[in-house]
Structure formats: C-alpha cells, structure tokens
Scaffold this active site. Sequence first.
Site, PDB file in Angstrom:
ATOM      1  N   HIS A 195       0.810  -1.222   0.000  1.00 61.94           N
ATOM      2  CA  HIS A 195       0.000   0.000   0.000  1.00 61.94           C
ATOM      3  C   HIS A 195       0.845   1.276   0.000  1.00 61.94           C
ATOM      4  O   HIS A 195       0.294   2.368  -0.087  1.00 61.94           O
ATOM      5  CB  HIS A 195      -0.948  -0.011   1.203  1.00 61.94           C
ATOM      6  CG  HIS A 195      -2.004  -1.069   1.093  1.00 61.94           C
ATOM      7  ND1 HIS A 195      -3.200  -0.860   0.445  1.00 61.94           N
ATOM      8  CD2 HIS A 195      -2.027  -2.360   1.505  1.00 61.94           C
ATOM      9  CE1 HIS A 195      -3.916  -1.969   0.482  1.00 61.94           C
ATOM     10  NE2 HIS A 195      -3.232  -2.897   1.117  1.00 61.94           N
ATOM     11  N   ASP A 231       3.270   9.489  -1.481  1.00 60.99           N
ATOM     12  CA  ASP A 231       2.151   8.736  -0.927  1.00 60.99           C
ATOM     13  C   ASP A 231       1.810   7.595  -1.861  1.00 60.99           C
ATOM     14  O   ASP A 231       1.826   7.763  -3.088  1.00 60.99           O
ATOM     15  CB  ASP A 231       0.927   9.642  -0.753  1.00 60.99           C
ATOM     16  CG  ASP A 231       0.111   9.301   0.480  1.00 60.99           C
ATOM     17  OD1 ASP A 231       0.238   8.169   0.974  1.00 60.99           O
ATOM     18  OD2 ASP A 231      -0.637  10.167   0.947  1.00 60.99           O
TER      19      ASP A 231
END
Length: 485
Positions: free
Chosen positions: A167, A379
């Site tokens: 992730h 991110d």
Amino acid sequence: MQDVGRLVVVSNRLPDIALPTSGEDKRNQPVGGLVSAVRAALEERGGLWFGWSGATTERRLAGEPTLTNSGAINVGSLNLTADEVNLFYSAFANRTLWPLLHAFPNFVQLRHDAYRGYRRVNHRFARGLFPLLRGGDVVWIQDYHLIPLGHELREMGWQDRIGFFLHTPFPAAEVFSILPWAKRLLNDLIAYDLVGFHTQRYAHNFLDTLQVEIGGRVEPGVFHGPNKSVRAGVYPIGTDPAQFQRWARDSDDTGGLGFLQRLLPRRTTERKKVILGVDRLDYSKGIPQRLRTFEALLDRYPAIRGKVTMIQVSAPSRSRVPEYVQERERVDRLVGRINGRFAEADWVPVHYLYRSYSQEELAHFFREADVCLVTPLRDGMNLIAKEFVASQGPDPGVLVLSRFCGAADTMQDALIVNPYDTEGTAEALRTALSMPLQERRERWNALNGHVQTNTAKVWADTFLADLTMRDAPQLAGSAASGPSS
C-alpha cells in the site's frame, strides 16, 4: 471470479470491526476503503482475517492465536509482547521500511536487532496462521509489515495461492538497496504468486530492483528469476463513493452554517472561503510545506487576507516515534508563526485541529470546503483526494493534488502541483480559489467519473481475480512494465 477456496486475509493489525471483543459501537463505526473492501470480499466468499490483536502482553501470555467468529468472518488474533512490538513495529516497520519505501533515506534507521525482531514476528505470524489454513484457501497478505510471511508459509509447506499487496510506494533500486537485507526481502517477495501496487511507477521500480539485486529477466507483468517467477500488477485502490455521497448530502439538510463555517469568526455576513487539509501527522504528508504555501499566498496577495482560512486536520500518528514528535513541533511552530504574522481580531488564518474525525464527519467537511489541498511529498495512493471528490455537490470545490502521490496518475483533472515548489503551489491555490463554477463542475465531473468507476470493491475483486487465475494469463489489472533484460 472463479469458485475457489476460502479467502484468508492477513494484516499487521486487525481493525476494530473484525474484533468480536471491540463492542457493537466500534464495529458499526465508519471504516476506510481498504477495510471495507476486504470485509466485503471476506463476507462474499467466507473466510478468515488474521492479524495482531493490538494487545501488548507479557512474553508468557503472548501464546497462540485466538480463533473467534465475527458474523460471516472467522478472526484469528495474535497477541505480541512489548519487545516484539518495539522491534518489529516501532523500530523496523516504522523507522526503517516506512521511510525507505517513501524514499526518505535520511530518516532510515538501520538496526540489525530490529530486523531480526521483524523476521521473528513474521515467523510467529506464519506459525500461528499455518494450522488454520485449509487446502484450496487463497491467502492475501497486506503491506510492508509482513513481507516475509509468504516465504515463511512456503517453508512450512503451503503450496496454494498467496498474494501480496503493497500500500506504500516502492522506491527506485538505488534507494531500496540502502537496506543491508534488500536481497533477502526481495527473495521473500518472489515467494508470492502475485504482488500488487497502486501505480505503474511503483511496479516498474519493483521489477527493476529485482533485476538489479537478483538478476533474471523481466517481461510485462512478470519477473523470471533464477529459481522462481513472480507476477506484478497494478491495482489502484478506491473508496466507497456512494457512502461518502450519502454522508455529504446529510450535511446539506442541517440548514444554516456547516461545521467549518461555524468554526470561523465572521465580521460580515459574507461567507469565508475554506482551504482544507486532512492527513495523518506524518513527515511524508508535506504539512509544513503546505503551511508555507499558504503563508506565501497571504504574503503575495494581501487582498485575500480575512477572506480565506486554512483548516488543517492532523490525526495523531506514531506519537512516540522521534521523527513524528519533531514533525508535530515543526507544524505547531509554523501555525503559530503564520497566525502571529497575519491574524486580526476577527480572523485567524490557520485553524489547526490535532485530532481524529470519523469518515462521516470528514464527508461533511469535504462538502463544505472550497479547496482541498492534498499535497503529500510521497504517498502510495491517498484516498483523501477520492473521498473529497465523492463528497461534492452542485457547487463543487477544487482539488489541488501533489504529483507525488499515486492518486495523481488517474486524477489529472485536479490542479496538479509540486509541493516542494512553494510559489508554484501558492499560484495554484489562488487559481483554485478564483475558479468559476463552470470550470469547477467540468473538472469535478471528470474526476468523479474515475472515482465512481474505480471503487474499493473493484480493487479487491480485480486483484483476487488475477490471483486466482489458473494459468496466470494476462492480468485483468494493468500488467507492470519493467526494464528489458
């Protein structure tokens, strides 16, 4: 999706909704895209969710996992000792892997005792999980905390499908190779049948790093090593847009001023414009850079003073890790400096909210905001951008989005910025604040089309469909590209 065995999901930490002991109130609370997607997949197929209970115990009490039932889902919860949490989670996962994967090498702490602790806990996970598995089960392991787990299960004799999803970003080879254990962890990843990423860039970096560190050859979506091949695919995670739209519409029915406007002192009946930031307090999120951008905007355009306020919501995160303590102090100082320079008796430039809000509350905030400033320095995806878009109404706000987060790949109708460029991002903010309604609607319609199509459920279904393919043909998700051999 093919008819296969149970789905077994493994995550470092079990969410409250999966813990029978957490109480009905917690299990009914709003949850994030990952949790809701995984829960839906488990409920649809029947299965097991395995992970750390969150409890820290004495060594003699850590024991074997506890198997319980939470509705249609079986839950296997494992306790960890304080020593294990310190080495595995705080030291190695948070202070070695997290900064490394986000390409912040100056924050990377290399401790051999922490690495040994990381591997010991992954071995404990495997030892606890293996007896609970049944032939034909599909095992899906989540995130960087558990990279070695697939290899550990293979060593114990597990031969059925195992998938892994990262992730976070995956950095360039020269960054990942900072780890003294880079080759070992890459060999752990080769134990999986499918490794998933949010973007082509991260998947490409993974394949390139395998080739640099291990050798072998790469073709689209597959790495062929000396002894084992692994598939790599791209699966950008989404959110639950319908739920955010329902929550956001509720805020339209409250009448009068919403929460964000009530927070702001008013010297006239004129509505103030709101720039909203929502993040965990983490150095990867670029909150200090964002505050300096707002300060530059006020410096350059004095006419907007008193008419625009920035509201920054920062959820507490890893509050005992030194780097996070320093980040909080840095943010506190900047908020104080900006408010000290520009505040008037009836106007405060920055409202800083150091606390967590539920997703339902955030949907109301998103609906009210004129601009959402999503500007991480790095991110993996960033679901805030997608949640903001899903929450908009007939008078939509503007998304200002960092080019360095995974969401930027598919959300190009936002105002894309470089968060390191203070002046450039300040100009984008000014553009967002003055953008006419027609352009805002056009941009929002384009963004919303992607958000409505690429949901959390689509993410889970597509990954699992590719993982359970019998002969592993072309991936339904985007096949990762890689360097030529």
